[in-house]
Design an enzyme around this catalytic site. Structure first.
Site, PDB file in Angstrom:
ATOM      1  N   ASP A  98      30.782  21.183  57.411  1.00  0.00           N
ATOM      2  CA  ASP A  98      31.534  22.422  57.622  1.00  0.00           C
ATOM      3  C   ASP A  98      32.941  22.100  58.115  1.00  0.00           C
ATOM      4  OD1 ASP A  98      29.184  23.744  56.935  1.00  0.00           O
ATOM      5  OD2 ASP A  98      28.553  23.998  59.024  1.00  0.00           O
ATOM      6  N   ASP A 147      31.755  14.843  57.543  1.00  0.00           N
ATOM      7  CA  ASP A 147      31.235  16.043  58.189  1.00  0.00           C
ATOM      8  C   ASP A 147      31.142  17.090  57.087  1.00  0.00           C
ATOM      9  OD1 ASP A 147      30.568  17.913  60.300  1.00  0.00           O
ATOM     10  OD2 ASP A 147      32.621  18.658  60.121  1.00  0.00           O
TER      11      ASP A 147
END
Length: 183
Positions: free
Chosen positions: A13, A11
């Site tokens: 952020d 992922d």
């Protein structure tokens, strides 16, 4: 040919860079975690392919453009390259939560995009590393091993503990990388 166990999907952020409830809207707001870039480079140097799967609903909400997102990703790739690593593919979902798309995590569409882009038959045995339950759910839906980092929304996610039974937990991406790359 790439073996699925050699793939680490991240992922963005909260795992690679600081997250914000107000969204990361520009290159100026995109700030990498201190050890994340080196961790990605180390994964590359250890023979892993690294890909990124990121929900970016700020585009659908009108907070920033796809060009602004591309500038952030170009910068990320340049930082990783400067450390001797490479990002094999970045997949992002520009849709909002009500857009009925197939790519927004927790749905596995972004991971399937990565699978297709890298020419893998499946993602069984790959790693999905995230800071939220939806990252873990997307990974588990396609047979990934999962890891939760405590950075970003990770601590908050851990407080709920629901759906994390199969996930390894690490302080940050660097700790996950150290664990995965140990001899």
């Amino acid at each position: 040919m790439l073996n699925a166990s050699q793939l680490v999907i991240l992922d963005r952020d909260g795992v690679i860079n600081h997250d914000s409830d107000a969204y990361i809207k520009s290159l100026a707001e995109w700030i990498a975690y201190p050890n994340a870039i080196k961790a990605i480079a180390r994964l590359s140097q250890a023979g892993f392919k690294v890909a990124v799967a990121t929900n970016q609903s700020g585009i659908a909400r009108g907070y920033y453009s796809e060009a602004a997102l591309q500038a952030m990703h170009d910068h990320l790739e340049a930082l990783v390259s400067a450390q001797g690593g490479q990002i094999a593919h970045i997949a992002y979902c520009p849709h909002g939560p009500d857009d009925q798309c197939e790519c927004r995590k927790p749905l596995p569409g972004l991971l399937i995009q990565i699978q297709n882009a890298l020419g893998l038959e499946s993602l069984n045995g790959s790693w999905m590393v995230g800071d939220s339950l939806r990252d873990i759910q997307a990974g588990e839906a396609v047979g990934c091993r999962t890891a939760l980092v405590r950075t970003g929304k990770g601590e908050k996610t851990l407080l709920n503990h629901i759906g994390l039974e199969k996930s390894a937990v690490f302080h940050d991406l660097a700790e996950f990388t150290n664990w995965l790359c140990q001899p």
